[in-house]
Design an enzyme around this catalytic site. Structure first.
Site, PDB file in Angstrom:
ATOM      1  N   CYS A 197       0.881  -1.465  -0.145  1.00 18.51           N
ATOM      2  CA  CYS A 197      -0.025   0.104  -0.061  1.00 18.51           C
ATOM      3  C   CYS A 197       0.982   1.149  -0.097  1.00 18.51           C
ATOM      4  O   CYS A 197       0.444   2.488  -0.382  1.00 18.51           O
ATOM      5  CB  CYS A 197      -0.854  -0.080   1.242  1.00 18.51           C
ATOM      6  SG  CYS A 197      -0.112  -0.160   2.907  1.00 18.51           S
TER       7      CYS A 197
ATOM      8  N   SER B  67       9.874   2.578   6.348  1.00 21.56           N
ATOM      9  CA  SER B  67       8.418   2.295   6.188  1.00 21.56           C
ATOM     10  C   SER B  67       7.805   3.666   6.726  1.00 21.56           C
ATOM     11  O   SER B  67       8.338   4.451   7.514  1.00 21.56           O
ATOM     12  CB  SER B  67       7.962   1.002   6.940  1.00 21.56           C
ATOM     13  OG  SER B  67       8.307  -0.015   6.626  1.00 21.56           O
TER      14      SER B  67
ATOM     15  N   GLY C  41     -13.447  -5.958   4.573  1.00 25.07           N
ATOM     16  CA  GLY C  41     -12.515  -6.926   4.098  1.00 25.07           C
ATOM     17  C   GLY C  41     -12.107  -7.818   5.287  1.00 25.07           C
ATOM     18  O   GLY C  41     -12.480  -7.509   6.534  1.00 25.07           O
TER      19      GLY C  41
ATOM     20  N   GLY D 279      -9.120  -9.667   5.288  1.00 29.69           N
ATOM     21  CA  GLY D 279      -7.669 -10.103   4.997  1.00 29.69           C
ATOM     22  C   GLY D 279      -6.930  -9.808   6.307  1.00 29.69           C
ATOM     23  O   GLY D 279      -7.289  -9.541   7.293  1.00 29.69           O
TER      24      GLY D 279
END
Length: 435
Positions: free
Chosen positions: A50, A109, A198, A200
């Protein structure tokens, strides 16, 4: 051959550009084939998350190879090279190696030290191996990146208490709810009607952190009900109501806080969907999907506030400073790992000369051995022949050991090149044909 990485990340491109470059796992194989289809690209791997898209490649020639990668990115995204270039970064050789190691360690990150990136690098290695897009060079580099990421987490405290994208999203919700109450603080979510769209890995983490932050219950929506039920079963202490995605409009009407994290290519929620709903309270939408699950036009609906992954920086900044000192410690480990790979890579320059030297001496050994056998006559037994052959091989290996070790050893390139030329001239080794 040349190692390079071309990509973009949360540091160089907004989410509306990143989502154009996102490559879902189901299209990774065709994307790798497209990259490998160019003669300039010898090996290739893709890291798509993402917050980043990065292509690691072993190229025949730097300039032509980078042109090939740029053309692939342009075709995939539908953006012209001129539109892409301002958002792209390119690293070569040592810098490319260092960048990958920093990524795997969580130092590049959005959330410093977050752990999910390491599993994404592992997936990059697995997909490259499965689709045969990586060879000995990238396989060595990517595998070492994974082991480096593990080492940083085991030998430093960088991973201790590190927040993930999902936990940052939950903290963002706490912050926004608190601000709506006139507080500049993170507040409990026990009064919020919460839904997660979602089922996941990211949604699992969302529910885990929602539970930790006082959420009283969650509505879990997913296209596949059975997948959502399995996820809900992992949280027996939290009321999780499983619903099909077709119930999304009802949740948009009744919930005050909705998180989205799906692999949908198009937005699930937009202004046209929200406009006709009879809402009685304000709604906060937090989207951690890329491509985005929530259209930017929802902001025009009164009482609706929407946030995406780029908005997480507000929360991330509250957590970063305490982790920077630990990150400096991790950088020392990365420097060591980078040196080890580059020494191995530089040592590969000696391999063709070493192989030709070994072949040259092996040919001499075979020739002289056959002369000796012919002089021994038929009385020389098979067992004695094997002993003499093993002896001759042992002598060759002993002779080669020191020069091969020295040729492979870490040393400046000019000295290595000079040593290789000396060996080639001393033994009159034939030059390999041009590629």
């Amino acid at each position: 051959m040349h190692i390079a990485v071309v990509g973009l990340s949360h540091r160089t491109a907004p989410v509306e550009v990143r989502e154009r470059l996102s490559i879902p796992e189901q299209t990774i194989e065709s994307s790798l084939n497209a990259l490998k289809g160019d003669d300039e690209v010898i090996e290739a791997s893709i890291l798509s998350t993402c917050n980043r898209l990065e292509i690691y490649a072993l190229l025949r020639h730097p300039d032509q190879g980078l042109d090939a990668v740029g053309e692939f990115l342009s075709r995939h995204s539908g953006l012209g090279i001129d539109e892409l270039t301002p958002h792209l970064f390119t690293y070569h050789h040592r810098d490319a190696v260092n960048h990958l190691l920093r990524v795997a360690a969580g130092l590049d990150s959005l959330v410093l030290g977050e752990g999910q990136i390491l599993s994404q690098v592992k997936r990059m290695v697995r997909l490259g191996q499965e689709h045969r897009s990586i060879g000995p060079i990238l396989n060595r580099l990517l595998t070492q990146a994974v082991s480096t990421g593990k080492r940083v987490r085991s030998e430093t405290n960088l991973g201790t208490g590190a927040v993930s994208i999902s936990s940052a999203a939950v903290e963002l919700a706490q912050l926004k709810v608190g601000q709506a109450r006139g507080l500049d603080a993170l507040v409990s979510l026990d009064q919020e009607q919460v839904a997660v769209v979602g089922a996941g890995r990211m949604s699992r983490l969302l529910i885990q952190h929602l539970k930790a932050k006082g959420c009283a219950g969650v509505v879990l929506l997913n296209r596949t009900i059975e997948t959502a039920r399995r996820l809900a079963a992992d949280f027996p202490d939290l009321p999780v109501q499983v619903r099909p995605l077709s119930d999304l409009d009802q949740c948009l009407s009744t919930c005050s806080l909705i998180f989205t994290s799906t692999a949908a290519d198009e937005p699930l929620i937009d202004a046209a969907r929200l406009q006709p709903l009879n809402r009685r309270a304000s709604l906060r939408l937090i989207d951690i999907g890329v491509p985005r699950n929530i259209s930017a036009d929802v902001e025009q609906i009164e009482g609706v506030d929407a946030f995406d992954v780029d908005d997480l920086q507000e929360v991330v900044n509250r957590n970063q400073e305490s982790r920077r000192q630990i990150a400096e410690e991790a950088e020392g480990l990365l420097a060591e790992e980078s040196r080890l790979f580059l020494e191995w890579w530089d040592g590969l320059e000696a391999v063709p000369t070493i192989n030709r030297l070994r072949t040259h001496l092996e040919a001499i050994r075979e020739q002289e051995l056959q002369k000796a056998f012919s002089r021994m006559g038929p009385d020389f037994s098979a067992r004695e022949r094997k002993v003499v052959e093993a002896l001759s091989k042992g002598i060759i290996n002993k002779i080669l050991h020191t020069p091969v070790t020295n040729l492979r050893a870490a040393q400046p390139r000019p000295q290595r090149h000079q040593a290789l030329r000396v060996v080639e001239e001393l033994f009159a080794l034939e030059q390999p044909p041009e590629a």
